[in-house]
Design an enzyme around this catalytic site. Structure first.
Site, PDB file in Angstrom:
ATOM      1  N   PRO A   9       0.797  -1.228   0.000  1.00  0.00           N
ATOM      2  CG  PRO A   9      -0.154  -1.130   2.115  1.00  0.00           C
ATOM      3  CD  PRO A   9       0.518  -2.070   1.162  1.00  0.00           C
ATOM      4  CG  ASN A  10      -0.267   4.287   1.247  1.00  0.00           C
ATOM      5  OD1 ASN A  10      -1.246   4.809   0.724  1.00  0.00           O
ATOM      6  ND2 ASN A  10      -0.317   3.718   2.439  1.00  0.00           N
ATOM      7  NE  ARG A  17       3.934   6.660   1.516  1.00  0.00           N
ATOM      8  CZ  ARG A  17       4.177   5.472   2.003  1.00  0.00           C
ATOM      9  NH1 ARG A  17       4.698   4.533   1.236  1.00  0.00           N
ATOM     10  NH2 ARG A  17       3.898   5.191   3.251  1.00  0.00           N
ATOM     11  CE1 TYR A  22       8.819   5.148   2.783  1.00  0.00           C
ATOM     12  CE2 TYR A  22       7.271   6.997   2.886  1.00  0.00           C
ATOM     13  CZ  TYR A  22       7.766   5.816   3.411  1.00  0.00           C
ATOM     14  OH  TYR A  22       7.221   5.289   4.548  1.00  0.00           O
ATOM     15  CG  ASN A  71       8.404  -1.803   0.705  1.00  0.00           C
ATOM     16  OD1 ASN A  71       7.793  -1.892   1.771  1.00  0.00           O
ATOM     17  ND2 ASN A  71       9.029  -0.697   0.339  1.00  0.00           N
ATOM     18  CB  ALA A  74       1.350   0.381   6.604  1.00  0.00           C
ATOM     19  CG  HIS A  77       4.961  -1.957  10.336  1.00  0.00           C
ATOM     20  ND1 HIS A  77       6.278  -2.347  10.450  1.00  0.00           N
ATOM     21  CD2 HIS A  77       4.946  -0.937   9.424  1.00  0.00           C
ATOM     22  CE1 HIS A  77       7.021  -1.574   9.650  1.00  0.00           C
ATOM     23  NE2 HIS A  77       6.235  -0.721   9.025  1.00  0.00           N
ATOM     24  CG  ASP A  84      -0.375 -17.218   8.539  1.00  0.00           C
ATOM     25  OD1 ASP A  84       0.663 -17.355   9.234  1.00  0.00           O
ATOM     26  OD2 ASP A  84      -1.520 -17.182   9.034  1.00  0.00           O
ATOM     27  CD  GLU A  95      10.476  -7.291   6.406  1.00  0.00           C
ATOM     28  OE1 GLU A  95      10.580  -8.427   6.942  1.00  0.00           O
ATOM     29  OE2 GLU A  95      10.207  -6.259   7.044  1.00  0.00           O
ATOM     30  CG  HIS A  97      11.057  -2.059   5.076  1.00  0.00           C
ATOM     31  ND1 HIS A  97       9.693  -2.008   4.907  1.00  0.00           N
ATOM     32  CD2 HIS A  97      11.324  -3.207   5.733  1.00  0.00           C
ATOM     33  CE1 HIS A  97       9.162  -3.078   5.463  1.00  0.00           C
ATOM     34  NE2 HIS A  97      10.120  -3.827   5.973  1.00  0.00           N
ATOM     35  CB  ILE A  98      12.193   2.954   0.608  1.00  0.00           C
ATOM     36  CG1 ILE A  98      11.651   2.165  -0.588  1.00  0.00           C
ATOM     37  CG2 ILE A  98      12.879   4.245   0.159  1.00  0.00           C
ATOM     38  CD1 ILE A  98      10.418   2.764  -1.233  1.00  0.00           C
ATOM     39  CB  SER A  99      12.395   4.629   5.393  1.00  0.00           C
ATOM     40  OG  SER A  99      11.365   3.782   5.874  1.00  0.00           O
ATOM     41  NE  ARG A 104       9.753   6.340   8.693  1.00  0.00           N
ATOM     42  CZ  ARG A 104       8.848   6.143   7.730  1.00  0.00           C
ATOM     43  NH1 ARG A 104       9.062   5.186   6.830  1.00  0.00           N
ATOM     44  NH2 ARG A 104       7.766   6.884   7.655  1.00  0.00           N
ATOM     45  NE  ARG A 108       6.541   4.710  10.037  1.00  0.00           N
ATOM     46  CZ  ARG A 108       5.486   4.816   9.224  1.00  0.00           C
ATOM     47  NH1 ARG A 108       5.205   3.850   8.383  1.00  0.00           N
ATOM     48  NH2 ARG A 108       4.727   5.891   9.258  1.00  0.00           N
TER      49      ARG A 108
END
Ligand code: DQA
Length: 140
Positions: A9-10, A17, A22, A71, A74, A77, A84, A95, A97-99, A104, A108
C-alpha cells in the site's frame, strides 16, 4: 533468475509521496533502470493497496519463481495473513524497505514478515531493491 517485486500500500505513490523519506523517483522509472542493470534476469512487478490481492499474488507465483522481493509497506507491521502466505510457499522471499524502519516510530520496528523471510534489507532508498537482487544472486 525469475524474480517478482511486490509493493504494498501507498507505494504506487513513490516519487510523490513524502519525498523526504521515500525520494522523488517513481517506481516505474526505477524499474526501467533495474531491468537494464540485470538484463539476464526476468524481473516482474506487482503493486497493490489491497492485502488480499498481495496474498493472491504470492500464492500464484510462490511455487515456481526463484524469488520474491516484498515491500509490504504498512502491512509489514500488521499482517499475519501476508506472513502466513510467505510461510505457505516454497520460493524464498526477501523483505525490503526504502527507509530504515528502525530509525522511525516504534510502531514500524516490528515486522510480521521478517521471521518468515530469508532476510531483510532496509534503509538504502530504492537501492534496497537492487541489494535484494544481489542477495538472490549470491544465495541461488
Ligand atoms: C516502508 C516503511 C513502512 O513503515 C511504511 O508503512 C511504508 C514504506 C519503506 O519502504 O520504508 O509504506 O515499507
Amino acid at each position: 533468475m525469475k524474480l517478482l517485486i511486490v509493493n504494498g500500500p501507498n507505494l504506487n505513490l513513490l516519487g510523490k509521496r513524502e519525498p523526504g523519506i521515500y525520494g522523488n523517483v517513481s517506481f516505474e522509472d526505477f524499474l526501467v533502470e533495474l531491468k537494464n542493470e540485470y538484463p539476464s534476469h526476468a524481473i516482474d512487478y506487482f503493486q497493490s493497496n489491497i492485502e488480499g490481492e498481495i496474498i493472491d499474488k504470492i500464492h500464484e507465483v510462490g511455487f515456481e519463481i526463484d524469488g520474491i522481493i516484498i515491500n509490504a509497506g504498512a502491512y509489514t507491521h500488521t499482517s499475519l495473513a501476508i506472513a502466513d502466505a510467505i510461510s505457505a510457499i516454497s520460493s524464498p522471499v526477501i523483505e525490503v524497505h526504502i527507509s530504515n524502519v528502525h530509525q522511525r516510530e516504534e510502531v514500524r520496528h516490528y515486522s510480521f514478515l521478517s521471521p518468515v523471510c530469508k532476510g531483510v534489507i532496509a534503509g538504502f532508498g530504492l537501492d534496497s531493491y537492487r541489494l535484494a537482487i544481489e542477495a538472490f544472486r549470491e544465495i541461488r
